[in-house]
Design a protein around this motif. Structure first.
Motif, PDB file in Angstrom:
ATOM      1  N   ALA A 263     -12.387   9.277   1.881  1.00  0.00           N
ATOM      2  CA  ALA A 263     -11.865   8.302   0.932  1.00  0.00           C
ATOM      3  C   ALA A 263     -10.756   8.908   0.081  1.00  0.00           C
ATOM      4  CB  ALA A 263     -12.987   7.804   0.031  1.00  0.00           C
ATOM      5  N   THR A 264      -9.882   8.041  -0.425  1.00  0.00           N
ATOM      6  CA  THR A 264      -8.849   8.425  -1.380  1.00  0.00           C
ATOM      7  C   THR A 264      -9.134   7.706  -2.691  1.00  0.00           C
ATOM      8  OG1 THR A 264      -7.193   8.706   0.351  1.00  0.00           O
ATOM      9  CG2 THR A 264      -6.398   8.400  -1.892  1.00  0.00           C
ATOM     10  N   THR A 265      -9.224   8.459  -3.775  1.00  0.00           N
ATOM     11  CA  THR A 265      -9.523   7.852  -5.065  1.00  0.00           C
ATOM     12  C   THR A 265      -8.293   7.137  -5.604  1.00  0.00           C
ATOM     13  OG1 THR A 265     -11.132   9.581  -5.537  1.00  0.00           O
ATOM     14  CG2 THR A 265     -10.337   8.271  -7.404  1.00  0.00           C
ATOM     15  N   CYS A 266      -8.441   5.840  -5.855  1.00  0.00           N
ATOM     16  CA  CYS A 266      -7.362   5.011  -6.391  1.00  0.00           C
ATOM     17  C   CYS A 266      -7.800   4.445  -7.743  1.00  0.00           C
ATOM     18  CB  CYS A 266      -7.029   3.867  -5.428  1.00  0.00           C
ATOM     19  SG  CYS A 266      -6.461   4.406  -3.808  1.00  0.00           S
ATOM     20  N   PRO A 267      -6.868   3.950  -8.543  1.00  0.00           N
ATOM     21  CA  PRO A 267      -7.237   3.364  -9.842  1.00  0.00           C
ATOM     22  C   PRO A 267      -8.279   2.266  -9.733  1.00  0.00           C
ATOM     23  CG  PRO A 267      -4.875   3.703  -9.731  1.00  0.00           C
ATOM     24  CD  PRO A 267      -5.409   4.022  -8.365  1.00  0.00           C
TER      25      PRO A 267
ATOM     26  N   ILE B 279       0.868  -1.183   0.000  1.00  0.00           N
ATOM     27  CA  ILE B 279       0.000   0.000   0.000  1.00  0.00           C
ATOM     28  C   ILE B 279       0.897   1.223   0.000  1.00  0.00           C
ATOM     29  CG2 ILE B 279      -1.717   1.354   1.252  1.00  0.00           C
ATOM     30  CD1 ILE B 279      -2.917  -1.128   0.094  1.00  0.00           C
ATOM     31  N   ASN B 280       0.652   2.122  -0.946  1.00  0.00           N
ATOM     32  CA  ASN B 280       1.470   3.333  -1.067  1.00  0.00           C
ATOM     33  C   ASN B 280       0.529   4.527  -1.211  1.00  0.00           C
ATOM     34  OD1 ASN B 280       3.526   5.136  -1.417  1.00  0.00           O
ATOM     35  ND2 ASN B 280       3.968   4.566  -3.525  1.00  0.00           N
ATOM     36  N   ALA B 281       0.630   5.468  -0.275  1.00  0.00           N
ATOM     37  CA  ALA B 281      -0.229   6.664  -0.282  1.00  0.00           C
ATOM     38  C   ALA B 281      -1.705   6.270  -0.324  1.00  0.00           C
ATOM     39  CB  ALA B 281       0.133   7.576  -1.445  1.00  0.00           C
ATOM     40  N   LYS B 282      -2.075   5.277   0.470  1.00  0.00           N
ATOM     41  CA  LYS B 282      -3.449   4.816   0.678  1.00  0.00           C
ATOM     42  C   LYS B 282      -4.001   3.974  -0.467  1.00  0.00           C
ATOM     43  CE  LYS B 282      -4.488   8.870   3.517  1.00  0.00           C
ATOM     44  NZ  LYS B 282      -5.405  10.014   3.733  1.00  0.00           N
ATOM     45  N   CYS B 283      -3.193   3.715  -1.491  1.00  0.00           N
ATOM     46  CA  CYS B 283      -3.646   2.905  -2.633  1.00  0.00           C
ATOM     47  C   CYS B 283      -2.749   1.683  -2.788  1.00  0.00           C
ATOM     48  CB  CYS B 283      -3.611   3.728  -3.918  1.00  0.00           C
ATOM     49  SG  CYS B 283      -4.771   5.114  -3.929  1.00  0.00           S
ATOM     50  N   ALA B 284      -3.306   0.622  -3.372  1.00  0.00           N
ATOM     51  CA  ALA B 284      -2.541  -0.606  -3.597  1.00  0.00           C
ATOM     52  C   ALA B 284      -1.399  -0.333  -4.569  1.00  0.00           C
ATOM     53  CB  ALA B 284      -3.445  -1.697  -4.138  1.00  0.00           C
TER      54      ALA B 284
END
Length: 351
Positions: A244-248, A188-193
């Protein structure tokens, strides 16, 4: 002179009486719903209460050491409010002996010393008390619903990682996985996988709870055997719900659960970071090959089978050839006999 002596004696006795009432109060715990304190050296038949509240926040004291609990909802007090606890010697009236102890429950989310920001005291000889609490969380790894932390698993296993705030903090706080690693591998990097094929983004079944399922993996070991993998995460703690953090692949902490409004999800800023982790040993899947003896046995069996098939085919072929040959011989012999018999009959008739 005697009158003066009596007055002085009474003053001394009164001073001694005042000195005798010196209760001490210590805060044992302070959650979002309840305050628990220990009171020592109070008076029998006295009272302890939260100033400005109803009789629901009033309890009787004793000269022995006693434990008192106050429900914030009943007292109409918010968790982070500063309030005064009054220890009164007499239940029916107040005197100068009564103690006023200001109390504030503070959520300590840093390593800094919390400043004293209590309200001004009516009497400057009463010390206030702050209780600082730091939210805690735990990480667990499961296989088929069984906790496998500290045990061995195989590379072919599917593992579920769960991260939870401890129960006493779930109603007031939330978490999001900021950064996570598995040994030296970032997951996990900056809240995203970092790699959804390796480790998917966390989902959030409920407040204060994160979960993700993934296929077991480990760092490369040219020697084979087992590899200990330490999973660790830095969590960001938020008041109420984390945004929430928007991730791909979706939200960084996972999809928001049903019933939580966008305003609730976005209204809670990050407060501080805490860390969690656990270790599991991952072994490569062993492939057992058959030994030479077994291979030879299998080869011999196959060879014998093939030889039997070939021999049977040859036998059938020879039998067919022999049958055809014998049939031809028999046919030729019959023709020869028929011809011989015809010639002999003609000779007899002429004679």
């Amino acid at each position: 002179m005697r009158l003066l002596t009596s007055i002085v004696l009474l003053a001394v006795l009164a001073a001694l009486g005042h000195a005798q009432f010196n209760p001490t109060l210590s805060v044992d715990s302070c959650t979002s719903s309840k305050l628990k304190i220990t009171l020592e050296n109070a008076a029998d038949g006295g009272i302890i209460y939260i100033q400005g509240q109803t009789s629901a926040c009033k309890q009787t004291t004793s000269s022995a050491t006693t434990v008192h609990e106050f429900d914030f909802a009943s007292c109409g007090i918010s968790w982070a409010d500063s309030f005064k606890m009054i220890v009164q010697k007499k239940a029916l009236y107040q005197t100068g002996d009564d103690k006023q102890i200001p109390i504030m429950c503070i959520m300590d989310l840093t390593d800094l010393t919390v400043a004293n920001n209590l309200n001004a005291l009516d009497k400057d000889d009463d010390a206030g008390q702050n209780l600082t609490v730091k939210p805690t969380a735990s990480m667990k790894l499961y296989r088929d619903g069984i906790d496998i932390g500290g045990s061995n698993v195989k590379l072919t296993d599917v593992i579920t990682m769960s991260i939870e705030l401890d129960p006493e903090f779930r109603d007031d706080f939330d978490i999001v996985a900021k950064d996570c690693t598995a040994a030296t591998i970032p997951i996990i990097n900056a809240k995203c996988a970092a790699d959804v094929d390796l480790f998917p983004d966390f989902s959030k079944p409920q407040q204060g709870y994160l979960v993700s399922s993934f296929g077991a993996f480990r760092t490369t070991d040219l020697n084979g055997g087992s590899v200990a993998m330490t999973f660790s995460c830095t969590l960001t703690v938020c008041a109420n719900m984390c945004s929430a953090t928007t991730c791909p692949s979706g939200d960084g902490y996972g999809r928001k659960r049903r019933g939580i409004s966008k305003r609730q999800a976005d209204a809670a800023p990050a407060i501080d970071d805490i860390s969690v982790g656990t270790t599991v040993t991952i072994a490569a899947e062993e492939v057992i090959l058959e030994g030479p003896a077994d291979d030879g046995s299998v080869c011999m069996n196959k060879s014998g089978f093939l030889a039997g098939i070939v021999g049977l085919s040859l036998s059938l072929l020879i039998a067919v050839v022999a049958t055809v040959y014998m049939a031809r011989k028999l046919k030729e012999r019959k023709k020869a006999l028929d011809k011989a018999n015809g010639t002999g009959m003609t000779s007899v008739a002429m004679g």
